[in-house]
Design a protein around this motif. Structure first.
Motif, mmCIF file in Angstrom:
data_model
loop_
_atom_site.group_PDB
_atom_site.id
_atom_site.type_symbol
_atom_site.label_atom_id
_atom_site.label_comp_id
_atom_site.label_asym_id
_atom_site.label_seq_id
_atom_site.Cartn_x
_atom_site.Cartn_y
_atom_site.Cartn_z
ATOM 1 N N HIS A 116 1.653 29.777 -4.349
ATOM 2 C CA HIS A 116 1.645 28.309 -4.295
ATOM 3 C C HIS A 116 2.151 27.670 -5.591
ATOM 4 O O HIS A 116 1.976 26.472 -5.793
ATOM 5 C CB HIS A 116 0.231 27.814 -3.996
ATOM 6 N N GLY A 117 2.751 28.484 -6.468
ATOM 7 C CA GLY A 117 3.322 27.929 -7.687
ATOM 8 C C GLY A 117 2.296 27.392 -8.663
ATOM 9 O O GLY A 117 2.584 26.463 -9.428
ATOM 10 N N LEU A 118 1.104 27.971 -8.655
ATOM 11 C CA LEU A 118 0.023 27.493 -9.526
ATOM 12 C C LEU A 118 -0.390 28.538 -10.562
ATOM 13 O O LEU A 118 -1.496 28.465 -11.103
ATOM 14 C CB LEU A 118 -1.191 27.099 -8.672
ATOM 15 N N SER A 119 0.504 29.491 -10.844
ATOM 16 C CA SER A 119 0.134 30.578 -11.769
ATOM 17 C C SER A 119 -0.190 30.051 -13.160
ATOM 18 O O SER A 119 -1.170 30.454 -13.782
ATOM 19 C CB SER A 119 1.269 31.606 -11.849
ATOM 20 N N ARG A 120 0.629 29.127 -13.656
ATOM 21 C CA ARG A 120 0.382 28.610 -15.000
ATOM 22 C C ARG A 120 -0.923 27.826 -15.055
ATOM 23 O O ARG A 120 -1.688 27.930 -16.019
ATOM 24 C CB ARG A 120 1.540 27.724 -15.449
ATOM 25 N N SER A 121 -1.172 27.023 -14.006
ATOM 26 C CA SER A 121 -2.429 26.251 -13.968
ATOM 27 C C SER A 121 -3.627 27.181 -13.912
ATOM 28 O O SER A 121 -4.647 26.941 -14.568
ATOM 29 C CB SER A 121 -2.427 25.312 -12.758
ATOM 30 N N LEU A 122 -3.523 28.266 -13.135
ATOM 31 C CA LEU A 122 -4.623 29.207 -13.040
ATOM 32 C C LEU A 122 -4.854 29.904 -14.382
ATOM 33 O O LEU A 122 -6.007 30.024 -14.835
ATOM 34 C CB LEU A 122 -4.338 30.246 -11.951
ATOM 35 N N GLU A 123 -3.783 30.354 -15.030
ATOM 36 C CA GLU A 123 -3.948 31.032 -16.325
ATOM 37 C C GLU A 123 -4.540 30.085 -17.370
ATOM 38 O O GLU A 123 -5.366 30.489 -18.192
ATOM 39 C CB GLU A 123 -2.611 31.587 -16.809
ATOM 40 N N HIS A 124 -4.127 28.851 -17.339
ATOM 41 C CA HIS A 124 -4.672 27.863 -18.273
ATOM 42 C C HIS A 124 -6.179 27.698 -18.050
ATOM 43 O O HIS A 124 -6.966 27.679 -19.008
ATOM 44 C CB HIS A 124 -3.954 26.527 -18.083
ATOM 45 N N ALA A 125 -6.582 27.612 -16.776
ATOM 46 C CA ALA A 125 -8.007 27.459 -16.463
ATOM 47 C C ALA A 125 -8.787 28.721 -16.839
ATOM 48 O O ALA A 125 -9.923 28.633 -17.333
ATOM 49 C CB ALA A 125 -8.171 27.149 -14.976
ATOM 50 N N CYS A 126 -8.193 29.902 -16.599
ATOM 51 C CA CYS A 126 -8.851 31.166 -16.968
ATOM 52 C C CYS A 126 -9.063 31.242 -18.478
ATOM 53 O O CYS A 126 -10.135 31.654 -18.939
ATOM 54 C CB CYS A 126 -8.006 32.356 -16.513
ATOM 55 N N ARG A 127 -8.047 30.874 -19.227
ATOM 56 C CA ARG A 127 -8.123 30.937 -20.680
ATOM 57 C C ARG A 127 -9.240 30.028 -21.205
ATOM 58 O O ARG A 127 -10.056 30.434 -22.036
ATOM 59 C CB ARG A 127 -6.775 30.541 -21.267
ATOM 60 N N GLU A 128 -9.302 28.796 -20.674
ATOM 61 C CA GLU A 128 -10.315 27.852 -21.155
ATOM 62 C C GLU A 128 -11.712 28.299 -20.753
ATOM 63 O O GLU A 128 -12.651 28.248 -21.562
ATOM 64 C CB GLU A 128 -10.025 26.459 -20.600
#
Length: 611
Positions: free
Chosen positions: A64-76
């Motif tokens: 769904h093209g949300l890889s960057r958003s997911l990684e950002h949320a995982c990191r935080e």
């Protein structure tokens, strides 16, 4: 189908919007200091969700093209959970190549979050995973160098799985390199995997990187990795990932670590005793983490000899405060009024060098050489079973290393620099005291004196040095010990299972080396013409080797004297066999004593002199 995809996207967006991601942490063990180095952060979805498993979660984000958003949320989420639990050591954060170029990472958001959470950048290790194809290698390298310049450390994940991380290792020189679990699982029983990892280890030593063996699930693999000298380990045998991870090693892990391997280098401190971090320990009373900065300043002012103060939470060391740094901060205007009543946690080093009391001096020196420079001033905290014991100084460590080097030089053979009689005896006694079976091999050069007299002592020294080099090349430096008794006599202590093959290889390679020192005619005849002791010209055979080997089982001998006498007797039998058969076709003789030590020899053969 579209409805299923819409539901999946909606569920993924819900997890992101409502911050429902669940970080878990898996400890990384530092074998060198028997302590937790840090934790790798991993992510799970909430229980009951269709995206609870990480593979499902990240696959959905990619669709769904949300890889960057997911990684950002995982990191935080990982950083906040790490700070909330006040976990010690380093935090390994997984980042993909694409994530490194995310504007939310490049614009300083992570740095601001670290300041908010009170986590120093040098405690964060960016672990680059290779689950994406790298299409912009120069851009990735520039980004990683940018983060390193901000204080972050770099790790490369899954070495051996692909080729891109080999190039990254060469170009980036990361602080940590993780060995793919394929090469770790079963390494104790697989010589191919063992040698692959040994090659990785050689590269790591050249590049000043610490290897982390991933996927350790069996005790035998754990012990093998430790005995190879790999820096760190991670896997289910040590601990499973948990939302509230272990802070101290389990009894099972400590028990495996206590299966101490024998050091090969002779040390000061007497036979069988190796200096450890405990030898350098100073019992400084620590300050609790809730102590105020004013209380810390009072401790420093009351005791001018205090250079550092360790900080503890309960019995666990969590930080270190440097005297000069602390006093310098409070010398500025209004600092006492602003910060005097606040917790000393504000100004402490949250990632001090913490070592176990059993860490050897060499391990300590290696840790300090790879650590940030300020550790040389601060020293290190010494723990026992995870609890604070005291503090050690780098100055004292350097003094002990110097003493050890002087001692080693005193007892080393001046020609080959190999350990001489004293360290040989000490090593054999350590083996006997530990009840570790081994094979003692006495190595002697036949026909050496005529060669030395004919060609001169310089060529004779070349032969001895050649043999020393061959012995060191043919043994396993992690298991076996090579010593130089003196003259053309050497002593090898084997723990390698294939010791007999190694012995024949030594004989064969020595014969090749001697042939290269002689002319073509001498090589064809197997010797040369020279004067004998009566001044008569006669044929002299080329130098060959005689090796006498004795197996020593646990409890068979009480001291090195018995082992030396038995090995000497075996060597005499090897020389006798060489004279009777005019040497073996390979150019030397190997005699293996088949009897147990203490049994009488066969009729007609001299009995070994055993004290």
């Amino acid at each position: 189908m579209s409805g299923v995809m819409d539901d999946e996207r909606a569920e993924l967006q819900r997890l992101l919007d409502e911050e429902l991601l669940k970080p878990v942490f898996q400890p990384i063990l530092d074998f060198r200091v028997r302590a937790v180095l840090g934790y790798e952060a991993l992510i799970r979805g909430p229980e009951g969700s269709s995206l609870a498993r990480p593979d499902q979660l990240f696959a959905a984000a990619a669709r769904h093209g949300l890889s960057r958003s997911l990684e950002h949320a995982c990191r935080e989420a990982s950083l906040r959970a790490f700070a909330c639990q006040r976990l010690a050591g380093k935090l390994f954060l997984n980042v993909t190549p694409d994530c490194l170029l995310d504007v939310r990472l490049l614009n300083g958001h992570t740095r601001e979050l670290l300041i908010e959470l009170g986590i120093a950048p040098n405690r964060v290790v960016l672990e680059l995973t290779e689950n994406q194809q790298i299409t912009d290698m120069p851009g990735i390298l520039d980004a990683l160098l940018h983060y390193r310049g901000r204080g972050f450390q770099i790790a490369i994940d899954d070495l051996g799985e692909g080729f891109a991380n080999l190039r990254l290792w060469s170009d980036l020189r990361p602080e940590f390199v993780k060995i793919d679990k394929h090469f770790v699982h079963g390494i104790a029983d697989d010589r191919i995997k063992f040698h692959f990892v040994r090659a990785m280890q050689d590269l790591a030593e050249i590049g000043n990187a610490s290897l982390v063996a991933e996927g350790i699930e069996r005790e035998e693999d754990f012990v093998c990795i430790r005995d190879m000298g790999i820096a760190c380990g991670q896997g289910y045998f040590i601990a499973h990932p948990e939302s509230s991870p272990i802070r101290q090693l389990s009894r099972r892990t400590l028990s495996a670590l206590d299966q101490q391997s024998l050091a090969l280098s002779p040390m000061t401190g007497g036979p069988g005793r190796l200096p450890t971090a405990r030898s350098l320990l100073k019992a400084i009373v620590p300050v609790p983490m809730h102590a105020s900065n004013a209380e810390v300043i009072e401790r420093f002012e009351a005791d001018p000899s205090l250079d550092v103060l360790p900080v503890v939470q309960g019995n666990q060391a969590v930080g270190m405060i440097n005297r000069h740094s602390m006093i310098d901060r409070f010398a500025r205007p209004f600092r006492r009024e602003l910060f005097g009543r606040k917790s000393c946690e504000l100004f402490m080093d949250q990632a001090p060098l913490i070592v176990d009391q059993h860490a050897t001096i060499q391990e300590l020196a290696m840790m300090l050489s790879l650590a940030p420079r300020h550790y040389l001033l601060d020293g290190f905290i010494v723990t026992g079973d995870g609890e604070y014991l005291g503090v050690g100084s780098s100055h004292d460590l350097m003094g002990m290393i110097t003493e050890m080097q002087i001692s080693a030089a005193r007892y080393a053979n001046p020609l080959t620099q190999l350990p001489g009689n004293v360290p040989i005896n000490e090593h054999v006694d350590r083996m006997l005291a530990a009840g570790s079976p081994f094979v003692a091999v006495y190595v002697d050069i036949d026909n050496f004196k005529p060669f030395n007299d004919t060609y001169g002592y310089r060529r004779g020294d070349d032969v001895i040095q050649t043999l020393a080099r061959l012995l060191c090349e043919q043994v396993d430096e992690r298991l076996d010990f090579v010593g130089h008794i003196g003259g053309d006599d050497f002593f090898v202590v084997f723990r390698s299972a294939d010791w007999e093959i190694r012995c024949w290889e030594i004989i064969s390679r020595f014969a090749e080396a001697i042939a290269n020192l002689l002319g073509i005619d001498e090589r064809l005849r197997g010797g040369y013409m020279a004067e004998n002791r009566r001044g008569e010209l006669s044929f002299q055979a080329s130098p060959t080797l005689s090796l006498g080997a004795v197996r020593v089982a646990a409890g068979e001998c009480e001291s090195h004297r018995e082992v030396a006498a038995a090995a000497s007797a075996a060597k005499k039998q090897a020389k006798k066999r060489a004279r009777m058969t005019d040497a073996e076709p390979s150019g030397g003789s190997l005699f293996i004593e088949r009897r147990r030590l203490g049994e009488p020899m066969a009729v007609g053969l001299p009995r070994p002199l055993i004290n």
